[in-house]
Design an enzyme around this catalytic site. Structure first.
Site, PDB file in Angstrom:
ATOM      1  CG  HIS A   1      -0.632   7.488   4.509  1.00 49.14           C
ATOM      2  ND1 HIS A   1      -0.005   6.298   4.775  1.00 49.14           N
ATOM      3  CD2 HIS A   1      -1.185   7.875   5.688  1.00 49.14           C
ATOM      4  CE1 HIS A   1      -0.166   5.987   6.052  1.00 49.14           C
ATOM      5  NE2 HIS A   1      -0.889   6.937   6.623  1.00 49.14           N
TER       6      HIS A   1
ATOM      7  CE  LYS B   1      -3.522   2.281   2.881  1.00 46.64           C
ATOM      8  NZ  LYS B   1      -2.829   3.339   3.612  1.00 46.64           N
TER       9      LYS B   1
HETATM   10  C1  LIG Z   1      -6.763   9.495  10.467  1.00 45.01           C
HETATM   11  C2  LIG Z   1      -6.100   8.568   9.500  1.00 45.01           C
HETATM   12  C3  LIG Z   1      -5.357   7.506   9.994  1.00 45.01           C
HETATM   13  C4  LIG Z   1      -4.728   6.623   9.099  1.00 45.01           C
HETATM   14  N1  LIG Z   1      -4.058   5.555   9.607  1.00 45.01           N
HETATM   15  C5  LIG Z   1      -3.487   4.676   8.754  1.00 45.01           C
HETATM   16  C6  LIG Z   1      -2.845   3.514   9.262  1.00 45.01           C
HETATM   17  O1  LIG Z   1      -2.832   3.248  10.448  1.00 45.01           O
HETATM   18  N2  LIG Z   1      -2.269   2.697   8.348  1.00 45.01           N
HETATM   19  C7  LIG Z   1      -2.288   2.947   6.997  1.00 45.01           C
HETATM   20  O2  LIG Z   1      -1.742   2.165   6.216  1.00 45.01           O
HETATM   21  N3  LIG Z   1      -2.921   4.025   6.497  1.00 45.01           N
HETATM   22  C8  LIG Z   1      -3.521   4.884   7.340  1.00 45.01           C
HETATM   23  N4  LIG Z   1      -4.197   5.960   6.839  1.00 45.01           N
HETATM   24  C9  LIG Z   1      -4.345   6.115   5.371  1.00 45.01           C
HETATM   25  C10 LIG Z   1      -5.612   5.367   4.879  1.00 45.01           C
HETATM   26  O3  LIG Z   1      -5.430   3.973   4.916  1.00 45.01           O
HETATM   27  C11 LIG Z   1      -5.955   5.721   3.418  1.00 45.01           C
HETATM   28  O4  LIG Z   1      -4.832   5.507   2.614  1.00 45.01           O
HETATM   29  C12 LIG Z   1      -6.462   7.146   3.239  1.00 45.01           C
HETATM   30  O5  LIG Z   1      -7.141   7.622   4.378  1.00 45.01           O
HETATM   31  C13 LIG Z   1      -7.407   7.249   2.029  1.00 45.01           C
HETATM   32  O6  LIG Z   1      -7.721   8.572   1.747  1.00 45.01           O
HETATM   33  P1  LIG Z   1      -9.095   9.309   2.176  1.00 45.01           P
HETATM   34  O7  LIG Z   1      -9.027   9.490   3.663  1.00 45.01           O
HETATM   35  O8  LIG Z   1      -9.046  10.565   1.417  1.00 45.01           O
HETATM   36  O9  LIG Z   1     -10.222   8.384   1.766  1.00 45.01           O
HETATM   37  C14 LIG Z   1      -4.836   6.844   7.697  1.00 45.01           C
HETATM   38  C15 LIG Z   1      -5.586   7.919   7.217  1.00 45.01           C
HETATM   39  C16 LIG Z   1      -6.226   8.768   8.095  1.00 45.01           C
HETATM   40  C17 LIG Z   1      -7.043   9.913   7.546  1.00 45.01           C
HETATM   41  C1  LIG Z   2      -0.377   6.288  13.948  1.00 46.76           C
HETATM   42  C2  LIG Z   2      -0.031   6.665  12.528  1.00 46.76           C
HETATM   43  C3  LIG Z   2       1.324   6.177  12.117  1.00 46.76           C
HETATM   44  C4  LIG Z   2      -1.144   6.132  11.662  1.00 46.76           C
HETATM   45  C5  LIG Z   2      -1.147   6.689  10.276  1.00 46.76           C
HETATM   46  O1  LIG Z   2      -0.780   6.025   9.350  1.00 46.76           O
HETATM   47  C6  LIG Z   2      -1.638   8.024  10.038  1.00 46.76           C
HETATM   48  O2  LIG Z   2      -1.948   8.769  10.976  1.00 46.76           O
HETATM   49  O3  LIG Z   2      -1.704   8.412   8.845  1.00 46.76           O
END
Ligand SMILES: Cc1cc2nc3c(=O)[nH]c(=O)nc-3n(C[C@H](O)[C@H](O)[C@H](O)COP(=O)(O)O)c2cc1C
Ligand SMILES: CC(C)CC(=O)C(=O)O
Length: 358
Positions: free
Chosen positions: A250, A226
């Site tokens: 991300h 990813k």
């Molecule tokens: C608050 C938050 C926390 C996230 N935490 C993780 C995580 O723990 N691991 C990860 O691989 N991606 C994480 N992501 C990224 C999401 O998996 C994803 O790629 C992304 O939110 C998609 O975009 P969108 O929020 O515009 O739909 C996080 C995103 C947000 C907004």
């Molecule tokens: C706790 C963070 C490393 C989780 C994450 O991937 C994020 O906040 O985008």
């Protein structure tokens, strides 16, 4: 009564202000933030003004006390897939136990240099019934999220990183020494977790040659990468026998100015050359966004923040509603382009839609 006070949300973006009203500023900013000037974050949604699963997002109990369990129940009823974050506030076993036969659970990994800690998580995910491992490759360190720095972001009590038994030590001895000046302890903190601390604990030295063979050694589960954004990395993924790749920036939280995923997707799909499945996220807010990603070759599309908004506003029902709205909008897009099934959605369909750079 104000005219819109009780209005039912009718599209995903209706949930955003409702969620914002309900959350403390620090939590809202953590969910909402992109890196630096948030250019990529803005571009994600702009570029999409162009089947539906839930991406891993950390710390979901801050949004609603039912957290990841509510998301799990919603996805189970909707019948798609949920990817659980390593940094879940609910144990991975509890989350999957909320599911049913019509949905699929994958586990997202941040790998540690202290590999036994990662191997243990993988074994638990396998035993619990997770069907794939999603290795996030765009977070060797955490992006510069200015609101989090200004808010002194931390995980509020009583929530904790529930996938780690209390007192788990995740740093190797040399990491511990290097971080001694910065960190008071390498025990996974029960509370007061800050994201920078977490990223200090992940292995920022992963390479194609080390990460994939190690994973293959410890698991037979399919491996999804990813955070792929280029054709060259898609080609490398094929060469390293990865099972699938996930086009993601991300949610604009890592390298600001990186391009929107809908703009990167075509090249990545070309690089994959039909050898592996390609998924996509970041900025998906409507069924038309989903339709366009599918037309460009994505096999599935994931939502991050929209699920958090639905969760905040109405727990399981809110997440289900968000997924349902996207599904209905996708079906409308399909009907209006003459696609009877998802398999009929192909690149020619895009000649009917605006280019993504408008
Ligand atoms: C608050 C938050 C926390 C996230 N935490 C993780 C995580 O723990 N691991 C990860 O691989 N991606 C994480 N992501 C990224 C999401 O998996 C994803 O790629 C992304 O939110 C998609 O975009 P969108 O929020 O515009 O739909 C996080 C995103 C947000 C907004
Ligand atoms: C706790 C963070 C490393 C989780 C994450 O991937 C994020 O906040 O985008």
């Amino acid at each position: 009564m104000a005219p819109n006070a009780m209005a039912k949300p009718t599209c995903v973006n209706d949930y955003e202000p409702l969620a914002k009203d309900r959350l403390p500023k620090m939590v809202w900013d953590y969910y909402a933030a992109g890196a630096n000037d948030m250019l990529t974050l803005q571009d994600n949604t702009r570029a999409f003004l162009n089947p539906i699963c839930v991406a891993p997002s950390a710390l979901q109990k801050m949004a609603h006390p039912d957290g990841e369990e509510a998301v799990s129940r919603a996805v189970a009823k909707f019948g798609s897939a949920m990817v659980l974050s390593t940094y879940s506030t609910t144990p991975l076993e509890t989350v999957i136990a909320q599911g049913g036969p019509d949905c699929s659970y994958w586990f997202q990994l941040y790998l540690y240099q202290n590999r036994p800690v990662s191997a243990d998580l993988i074994r638990r995910a396998e035993a619990a019934g997770y069907r794939a491992l999603v290795l996030t490759v765009d977070t060797p360190m955490i992006g510069r999220r200015l609101p989090d720095a200004r808010n002194g972001f931390h995980l509020p009590k009583p929530w904790r990183l529930a996938n780690f038994p209390p007192e788990t030590r995740i740093l190797t001895a040399s990491q511990r020494a290097a971080l001694a000046a910065k960190a008071t302890s390498d025990v996974v903190p029960g509370t007061r977790v800050i994201t920078e601390d977490l990223s200090n604990r992940t292995d920022s030295t992963l390479t194609w040659k080390t990460a994939i063979p190690w994973l293959r050694q410890v698991t037979n589960l399919p491996i999804v990468l990813k955070g792929i954004l280029t054709r060259a990395d898609a080609e490398l993924a094929v060469a390293h026998d990865v099972d699938a790749i996930w086009v993601s920036n991300h949610a604009g939280r890592q390298l600001d100015t990186v391009q929107a995923t809908i703009d990167a997707l075509r090249d990545v799909v070309d690089g994959a050359a039909g050898q592996l499945e390609v998924y996509c996220d970041s900025g998906v807010r409507t069924g038309v966004d989903v339709f366009r990603a599918l037309a460009l070759g994505a096999r599935a599309v994931f939502i991050g923040r929209p699920a958090l908004w639905g969760l905040t506003v109405d727990g399981e029902a809110g997440v289900r509603d968000v997924l349902g709205i996207l599904q209905e909008e996708l079906e409308t897009s399909m009907a209006l382009t003459g696609c009877a099934s998802v398999a009929d959605i192909e690149p020619q369909c895009l000649t009917m839609t605006l280019p993504s750079n408008l």
